[in-house]
Design a protein around this motif. Sequence first.
Motif, PDB file in Angstrom:
ATOM      1  N   LEU A   1       6.345  -0.579  10.867  1.00 54.24           N
ATOM      2  CA  LEU A   1       5.024  -0.406  10.283  1.00 54.24           C
ATOM      3  C   LEU A   1       4.709  -1.640   9.770  1.00 54.24           C
ATOM      4  CD1 LEU A   1       3.809   3.123   8.104  1.00 54.24           C
ATOM      5  CD2 LEU A   1       3.527   2.111  10.137  1.00 54.24           C
ATOM      6  N   LEU A   2       6.707  -2.292   9.801  1.00 52.46           N
ATOM      7  CA  LEU A   2       6.358  -3.811   9.537  1.00 52.46           C
ATOM      8  C   LEU A   2       6.327  -4.953  10.692  1.00 52.46           C
ATOM      9  CD1 LEU A   2       7.367  -5.885   7.933  1.00 52.46           C
ATOM     10  CD2 LEU A   2       9.537  -5.940   8.171  1.00 52.46           C
ATOM     11  N   SER A   3       6.082  -3.680  11.605  1.00 55.71           N
ATOM     12  CA  SER A   3       5.825  -4.711  13.471  1.00 55.71           C
ATOM     13  C   SER A   3       4.518  -4.900  13.353  1.00 55.71           C
ATOM     14  CB  SER A   3       6.638  -3.989  14.408  1.00 55.71           C
ATOM     15  OG  SER A   3       6.446  -2.811  14.616  1.00 55.71           O
ATOM     16  N   GLU A   4       3.776  -3.822  12.787  1.00 54.82           N
ATOM     17  CA  GLU A   4       2.377  -4.053  12.637  1.00 54.82           C
ATOM     18  C   GLU A   4       1.603  -4.814  12.268  1.00 54.82           C
ATOM     19  OE1 GLU A   4       1.607   0.227  12.571  1.00 54.82           O
ATOM     20  OE2 GLU A   4       2.137   0.770  14.610  1.00 54.82           O
ATOM     21  N   GLY A   5       2.479  -4.924  11.003  1.00 56.20           N
ATOM     22  CA  GLY A   5       1.634  -6.651  10.066  1.00 56.20           C
ATOM     23  C   GLY A   5       1.067  -5.734   8.497  1.00 56.20           C
ATOM     24  N   ARG A   6       1.771  -3.788   8.719  1.00 56.60           N
ATOM     25  CA  ARG A   6       0.918  -3.749   7.347  1.00 56.60           C
ATOM     26  C   ARG A   6       1.873  -3.777   5.884  1.00 56.60           C
ATOM     27  NH1 ARG A   6      -0.994   1.863   9.175  1.00 56.60           N
ATOM     28  NH2 ARG A   6      -0.791   1.411  10.871  1.00 56.60           N
ATOM     29  N   ARG A   7       1.071  -3.729   4.589  1.00 55.26           N
ATOM     30  CA  ARG A   7       1.283  -4.324   3.202  1.00 55.26           C
ATOM     31  C   ARG A   7       2.630  -2.976   3.284  1.00 55.26           C
ATOM     32  NH1 ARG A   7      -2.333  -6.238  -0.638  1.00 55.26           N
ATOM     33  NH2 ARG A   7      -2.236  -4.011  -0.991  1.00 55.26           N
ATOM     34  N   ILE A   8       4.483  -2.923   3.326  1.00 53.61           N
ATOM     35  CA  ILE A   8       5.215  -1.729   3.317  1.00 53.61           C
ATOM     36  C   ILE A   8       6.206  -2.170   2.721  1.00 53.61           C
ATOM     37  CG2 ILE A   8       4.263  -0.505   4.904  1.00 53.61           C
ATOM     38  CD1 ILE A   8       7.024  -1.195   6.391  1.00 53.61           C
TER      39      ILE A   8
ATOM     40  N   ASN B   1      14.351  11.220   4.967  1.00 54.59           N
ATOM     41  CA  ASN B   1      15.868  10.407   4.678  1.00 54.59           C
ATOM     42  C   ASN B   1      16.010   9.148   4.337  1.00 54.59           C
ATOM     43  OD1 ASN B   1      16.069  10.807   7.658  1.00 54.59           O
ATOM     44  ND2 ASN B   1      17.007  12.305   8.364  1.00 54.59           N
ATOM     45  N   SER B   2      16.883   8.669   4.779  1.00 54.19           N
ATOM     46  CA  SER B   2      17.180   6.947   4.719  1.00 54.19           C
ATOM     47  C   SER B   2      16.888   6.782   6.207  1.00 54.19           C
ATOM     48  CB  SER B   2      18.455   6.700   4.540  1.00 54.19           C
ATOM     49  OG  SER B   2      17.876   6.778   3.062  1.00 54.19           O
ATOM     50  N   PRO B   3      17.515   7.071   7.395  1.00 55.71           N
ATOM     51  CA  PRO B   3      17.915   6.186   8.376  1.00 55.71           C
ATOM     52  C   PRO B   3      15.931   6.601   9.432  1.00 55.71           C
ATOM     53  CG  PRO B   3      19.878   7.580   8.582  1.00 55.71           C
ATOM     54  CD  PRO B   3      18.875   7.728   7.298  1.00 55.71           C
ATOM     55  N   ALA B   4      15.436   7.737   8.946  1.00 55.37           N
ATOM     56  CA  ALA B   4      13.933   7.570   9.383  1.00 55.37           C
ATOM     57  C   ALA B   4      12.999   7.430   8.454  1.00 55.37           C
ATOM     58  CB  ALA B   4      13.610   9.426   8.980  1.00 55.37           C
ATOM     59  N   ALA B   5      13.541   6.561   6.950  1.00 60.55           N
ATOM     60  CA  ALA B   5      12.572   6.240   6.129  1.00 60.55           C
ATOM     61  C   ALA B   5      12.824   4.685   6.948  1.00 60.55           C
ATOM     62  CB  ALA B   5      13.195   6.382   4.502  1.00 60.55           C
ATOM     63  N   CYS B   6      14.129   4.150   7.401  1.00 55.67           N
ATOM     64  CA  CYS B   6      14.189   3.038   8.398  1.00 55.67           C
ATOM     65  C   CYS B   6      13.051   2.815   8.753  1.00 55.67           C
ATOM     66  CB  CYS B   6      15.858   2.582   8.186  1.00 55.67           C
ATOM     67  SG  CYS B   6      16.894   2.854   6.888  1.00 55.67           S
ATOM     68  N   ARG B   7      13.677   4.024  10.098  1.00 53.19           N
ATOM     69  CA  ARG B   7      12.923   3.383  10.963  1.00 53.19           C
ATOM     70  C   ARG B   7      11.451   3.332  11.109  1.00 53.19           C
ATOM     71  NH1 ARG B   7      16.354   7.717  12.405  1.00 53.19           N
ATOM     72  NH2 ARG B   7      15.390   9.398  12.525  1.00 53.19           N
ATOM     73  N   THR B   8      10.481   4.123  10.352  1.00 55.84           N
ATOM     74  CA  THR B   8       8.869   3.894  10.050  1.00 55.84           C
ATOM     75  C   THR B   8       8.763   2.819   9.368  1.00 55.84           C
ATOM     76  OG1 THR B   8       9.792   6.456   9.440  1.00 55.84           O
ATOM     77  CG2 THR B   8       7.507   5.334   8.785  1.00 55.84           C
TER      78      THR B   8
ATOM     79  N   ASP C   1       0.461   7.404  -9.762  1.00 54.67           N
ATOM     80  CA  ASP C   1      -0.573   7.155 -10.447  1.00 54.67           C
ATOM     81  C   ASP C   1      -0.945   5.478 -11.102  1.00 54.67           C
ATOM     82  OD1 ASP C   1      -0.836   9.500 -11.770  1.00 54.67           O
ATOM     83  OD2 ASP C   1       0.098   9.228 -13.754  1.00 54.67           O
ATOM     84  N   ALA C   2      -0.181   4.834 -10.373  1.00 47.02           N
ATOM     85  CA  ALA C   2      -0.336   2.841 -10.531  1.00 47.02           C
ATOM     86  C   ALA C   2      -0.686   2.615  -9.355  1.00 47.02           C
ATOM     87  CB  ALA C   2       1.366   3.050 -10.386  1.00 47.02           C
ATOM     88  N   GLY C   3      -1.343   4.041  -7.689  1.00 45.62           N
ATOM     89  CA  GLY C   3      -1.891   3.542  -6.501  1.00 45.62           C
ATOM     90  C   GLY C   3      -1.251   3.083  -5.972  1.00 45.62           C
TER      91      GLY C   3
ATOM     92  N   ASP D   1       0.304  -0.834  -0.029  1.00 48.32           N
ATOM     93  CA  ASP D   1       0.206  -0.309  -0.084  1.00 48.32           C
ATOM     94  C   ASP D   1       0.820   1.509  -0.444  1.00 48.32           C
ATOM     95  OD1 ASP D   1      -2.653  -1.470   0.573  1.00 48.32           O
ATOM     96  OD2 ASP D   1      -2.173  -1.651   2.144  1.00 48.32           O
ATOM     97  N   VAL D   2       1.761   0.808   0.996  1.00 57.38           N
ATOM     98  CA  VAL D   2       2.756   1.877   0.583  1.00 57.38           C
ATOM     99  C   VAL D   2       4.559   1.899   0.601  1.00 57.38           C
ATOM    100  CG1 VAL D   2       3.319   4.017   2.429  1.00 57.38           C
ATOM    101  CG2 VAL D   2       1.357   3.080   2.180  1.00 57.38           C
ATOM    102  N   LEU D   3       5.100   3.097  -0.110  1.00 56.22           N
ATOM    103  CA  LEU D   3       6.663   3.128   0.049  1.00 56.22           C
ATOM    104  C   LEU D   3       6.933   3.761   0.086  1.00 56.22           C
ATOM    105  CD1 LEU D   3       8.492   1.407  -1.996  1.00 56.22           C
ATOM    106  CD2 LEU D   3       8.441   2.784  -3.322  1.00 56.22           C
ATOM    107  N   PHE D   4       8.022   3.292   1.702  1.00 56.38           N
ATOM    108  CA  PHE D   4       8.842   4.357   1.755  1.00 56.38           C
ATOM    109  C   PHE D   4       9.999   4.883   0.616  1.00 56.38           C
ATOM    110  CE2 PHE D   4       5.881   3.337   5.182  1.00 56.38           C
ATOM    111  CZ  PHE D   4       5.426   4.193   5.724  1.00 56.38           C
ATOM    112  N   ILE D   5      10.067   6.177   0.543  1.00 61.29           N
ATOM    113  CA  ILE D   5      12.021   5.864  -0.640  1.00 61.29           C
ATOM    114  C   ILE D   5      12.533   6.602   0.976  1.00 61.29           C
ATOM    115  CG2 ILE D   5      12.570   7.112  -1.994  1.00 61.29           C
ATOM    116  CD1 ILE D   5      10.246   6.486  -3.717  1.00 61.29           C
ATOM    117  N   GLY D   6      13.492   6.426   1.006  1.00 63.48           N
ATOM    118  CA  GLY D   6      14.617   6.831   1.965  1.00 63.48           C
ATOM    119  C   GLY D   6      16.028   7.242   0.908  1.00 63.48           C
TER     120      GLY D   6
END
Length: 117
Positions: free
Chosen positions: A103-110, A92-99, A83-85, A60-65
């Motif tokens: 969300l991964l630990s919550e079982g999100r589709r990321i 920044n990459s450190p924040a992207a890794c933490r986030t 456009d692809a949904g 559902d969500v892509l994090f870009i570091g």
Amino acid sequence: MRLNEVSYSDAQPVDGYGAGFFRIGGKVHQGGVLTSAAGTMSWGGFEDTDPLLALVGDIDVLFIGTGGEVAHIPASLRQSLEDAGLGVESMNSPAACRTYNVLLSEGRRIALAALPV
């Protein structure tokens, strides 16, 4: 104090990062990375859109570091992903890794696509 062990579904968490590398699921990856429940692979940066678009329907969500500093991703990249949904969040990459890990630990589709610091 009660401690709870975090369990991850199919995807591996980011264990660490440093100058030019990421450690994901205990394995060191040099350069940019793309990681999701589908696995971890090298990522060539903002022009390398095919592997990102291949995730449509699986996340559902892509994090870009963006590396060590916060930067805007190219407008054309954001537009093609949205456009692809795909939801796109850049930081920044450190924040992207933490986030990503939270969300991964919550079982999100990321997924996480990150440039090294």
